[in-house]
Design an enzyme around this catalytic site. Structure first.
Site, mmCIF file in Angstrom:
data_model
loop_
_atom_site.group_PDB
_atom_site.id
_atom_site.type_symbol
_atom_site.label_atom_id
_atom_site.label_comp_id
_atom_site.label_asym_id
_atom_site.label_seq_id
_atom_site.Cartn_x
_atom_site.Cartn_y
_atom_site.Cartn_z
ATOM 1 N N LEU F 75 58.812 33.595 14.999
ATOM 2 C CA LEU F 75 57.706 33.622 14.044
ATOM 3 C C LEU F 75 56.523 34.445 14.529
ATOM 4 O O LEU F 75 55.454 34.437 13.915
ATOM 5 C CB LEU F 75 57.304 32.188 13.693
ATOM 6 C CG LEU F 75 58.511 31.369 13.172
ATOM 7 C CD1 LEU F 75 58.132 29.914 12.993
ATOM 8 C CD2 LEU F 75 59.063 31.932 11.873
ATOM 9 N N CYS F 76 56.711 35.184 15.629
ATOM 10 C CA CYS F 76 55.656 36.080 16.123
ATOM 11 C C CYS F 76 55.561 37.325 15.249
ATOM 12 O O CYS F 76 56.575 37.865 14.827
ATOM 13 C CB CYS F 76 55.982 36.531 17.544
ATOM 14 S SG CYS F 76 55.289 35.465 18.809
ATOM 15 N N HIS F 77 54.321 37.792 15.051
ATOM 16 C CA HIS F 77 54.100 39.028 14.308
ATOM 17 C C HIS F 77 54.390 40.234 15.196
ATOM 18 O O HIS F 77 54.090 40.207 16.383
ATOM 19 C CB HIS F 77 52.638 39.102 13.856
ATOM 20 C CG HIS F 77 52.271 38.032 12.887
ATOM 21 N ND1 HIS F 77 51.957 36.753 13.295
ATOM 22 C CD2 HIS F 77 52.192 38.024 11.542
ATOM 23 C CE1 HIS F 77 51.687 36.015 12.226
ATOM 24 N NE2 HIS F 77 51.821 36.762 11.148
ATOM 25 N N MET F 111 51.643 35.058 23.484
ATOM 26 C CA MET F 111 53.107 34.975 23.534
ATOM 27 C C MET F 111 53.694 36.199 24.246
ATOM 28 O O MET F 111 54.687 36.093 24.964
ATOM 29 C CB MET F 111 53.703 34.860 22.122
ATOM 30 C CG MET F 111 53.424 33.545 21.414
ATOM 31 S SD MET F 111 53.627 32.030 22.413
ATOM 32 C CE MET F 111 55.315 32.186 22.956
ATOM 33 N N GLU F 112 53.059 37.349 24.072
ATOM 34 C CA GLU F 112 53.512 38.562 24.755
ATOM 35 C C GLU F 112 53.326 38.419 26.274
ATOM 36 O O GLU F 112 54.192 38.831 27.057
ATOM 37 C CB GLU F 112 52.725 39.780 24.240
ATOM 38 C CG GLU F 112 53.195 40.306 22.895
ATOM 39 C CD GLU F 112 52.812 39.432 21.692
ATOM 40 O OE1 GLU F 112 52.015 38.479 21.865
ATOM 41 O OE2 GLU F 112 53.307 39.704 20.584
ATOM 42 N N ASP F 126 67.559 36.881 38.940
ATOM 43 C CA ASP F 126 68.818 37.633 38.923
ATOM 44 C C ASP F 126 69.000 38.450 40.206
ATOM 45 O O ASP F 126 70.105 38.548 40.738
ATOM 46 C CB ASP F 126 68.827 38.562 37.701
ATOM 47 C CG ASP F 126 70.145 39.297 37.537
ATOM 48 O OD1 ASP F 126 71.207 38.671 37.714
ATOM 49 O OD2 ASP F 126 70.120 40.496 37.215
#
Lengths: 155, 155, 155, 155, 155, 155
Positions: F75-77, F111-112, F126
């Site tokens: 739901l992020c733009h 969020m980024e 990893d």
């Protein structure tokens, strides 16, 4: 002597902050050449007949790749492209690819134009490789830019 | 004279059916050259100091691009890559890029190797363009392939 | 009455475990129809002239979308497609799209064929929308499948 | 009679230059219908119980697909979506999907709304295909647009 | 002391060649915890009512992210996932996320399980951040693996 | 008590309409910690020698992941990032990751920043998992935000 623009003073890579740059109309033109054989060029010309998709496939690949540039080139900014054009010029034994990219944004679009040329060229290679596995993509470079602080730039 | 392998007899593009081909170990090596200035090569060498990320960024970009090949080249098959290596050799005023790609699958990986070289080269261009906007990516081509029906192939 | 295959007994979505299923040759055919006007069909036919890219663009879009199916349909498995074909049949005022997808894998490819049809159809819509904004994509459905436990299936 | 907007006079595809168009608030509404059986609709309704994820999965798939439109439709511009909504209406033996997309940008968002509808519909197909392999996605079309030069448009 | 597996003796990153490894059934389980407030957990429980999509959204995001692992983690191999499950356990003021990933391939899937957990957790963060901007994603780690040369591994 | 911002009153997920919000300069800083062993930290420090790519790989992965946020978090733009920086601080037996993200857009970029931290951390995991399979990614959280209606926010 200048400095690499995408690494900081400690050598670490970063996406440079462009918030301070102006939103202006910008464009870039890049070119490249697929060197192949006269036979292959003849096949591509024959493709000029109804429904021949070889050049169209390479053109579409280039246009879509321009949009993918920030996914491919790690430190490129995501950019709102406002127009992309990919053109081919068939020579005797080569195909010259020209890509023109436009934007209204804070950074230039030369990487987008170069990416369109390179991916168009590789797609041509993929189409022709059964006939000419020795094809070479040469001379991928920026020809022209305008917009932004540096104004007009020609090779 | 052969035929373009990705278009059918009516000229329409398609992803060729490879179900009948054998799953074998295959590899391809491609190279390309970024032509720039001695100053830029000196900057990239200095990048050999602790934390200098310029070459690492181009290397990572090339490896990730190899995995993206079927997203970029419209008629390429999705392939399970089993190994990718990207190497740089710094000359006086150029950087030679070599990519080696391996798979166990039904088609060759020369497009993956070429894509790794091209995107590594464009990423180098992006890193150095503030210092040398005239850099050129030249000679992107397949050097070697093996595996599959055609066996060993050298340029 | 059966059950939704992608939700467990508590209603939670999951990507169903197919490790136990056999790797076999599988294929699926899907179709769909873009309903538009005779004028638009005439323009698309005229596109049959040299270098007319409208149908080629929709075809390439469909082939590339088949490869993107697991990115688009949340619970689809990533699948090694071995062949994709997209065909158009121009009617009086419509275009029938047929996609054929092949694989050697553990699950069927009807979602890949449906995705190719839908994205080809939307791309046609995009090409013609300035002339016919009322175009409709109709009848997107599976026509035929074979391979795997259920064998041959026809609509 | 108009012209196909995404091909130039020679028939070559291109991403049309929109730099000259105004940045305005724009919206588009598209719909489509998944035709299935009363049994499947009953299963989807039962999904209305706690944790039933079938409709949510299709909704999320549609919203995410709207953002992927420029990756799927070759000549679409990358657009800064400012809002996406996907709604379902369960009938006796069908599900009507409505997508509403908003932006502040230089081009309309009908392709984004159509893509959200189509991918939501295909995801529903994927969820129900074990119960109803004959499901059909019908009537994918634009219902309403506003913003930009052409102002208000209703089907 | 061991060595970093993804860099060669000169320190250069590469995607390690796994052609020699056996294709076997492999699985990995990873977990992580979103630490938030009792109020937020209550809101998520209320989401257990009909059509509440918050947990479903996070679950779908995790499943789709597992498929994107090789695009996100530069040196991961593309892998044919055969099953993905994401589960949530609501505590007093936290949500424990468990992801289980299965494959039949040449390398393990712990990175896929970790990626599913991390992206599910970030998606929960996104859903709840207006209520609790201080939420923390903690303890993202592998719990269990099996398959391949190393056999069974438990934390 | 507040409400989940990404679900409407009926519980349905949506991408919230932000057309009404102002375009302003915004930034967010997030952190996280990879807990491992002193041996692994020593290996990463040794990576400080010429061409050691381990930290560079994790840094590039984080920067590229920030650009992929709207593809990962449903739901992020989509947002025009104007700058991304990822930094590492090596402790005795842990690595602290700090990501700083900037934009000129209608929504915040926390969020980024969180996505950059999480994917950098998983990439480190990893790289080191052959030496320390028990590594844990802890404390992924927002430290600071500014810009937009809510102004300055510190943890």
């Amino acid at each position: 002597m200048g400095e690499l623009s995408h690494v900081d003073e400690s050598g670490a890579a970063r996406m440079v902050d462009v918030s301070g740059k102006a939103v202006t109309a910008r464009a870039a033109v890049a070119t490249g050449t697929v060197r192949t054989t006269p036979d292959v060029v003849a096949l591509l010309r024959r493709d000029g007949l109804p429904k021949g998709d070889a050049l169209a496939t390479a053109r579409i690949a280039g246009i879509m790749a321009a949009k993918k540039t920030p996914e491919l080139i790690p430190l490129c900014h995501p950019i709102a492209l406002s127009g992309v054009k990919v053109e081919f010029e068939l020579g005797e034994s080569d195909v010259v690819i020209t890509a023109t990219v436009r934007t209204n944004d804070r950074t230039g679009v030369e990487m987008e134009a170069l990416t369109a040329v390179a991916v168009s060229g590789l797609t041509l290679h993929d189409m022709i490789k059964a006939v000419d596995p020795r094809a070479v993509l040469d001379g991928v470079r920026v020809e022209h830019k305008h917009g932004g602080k540096s104004g007009e730039w020609d090779r």
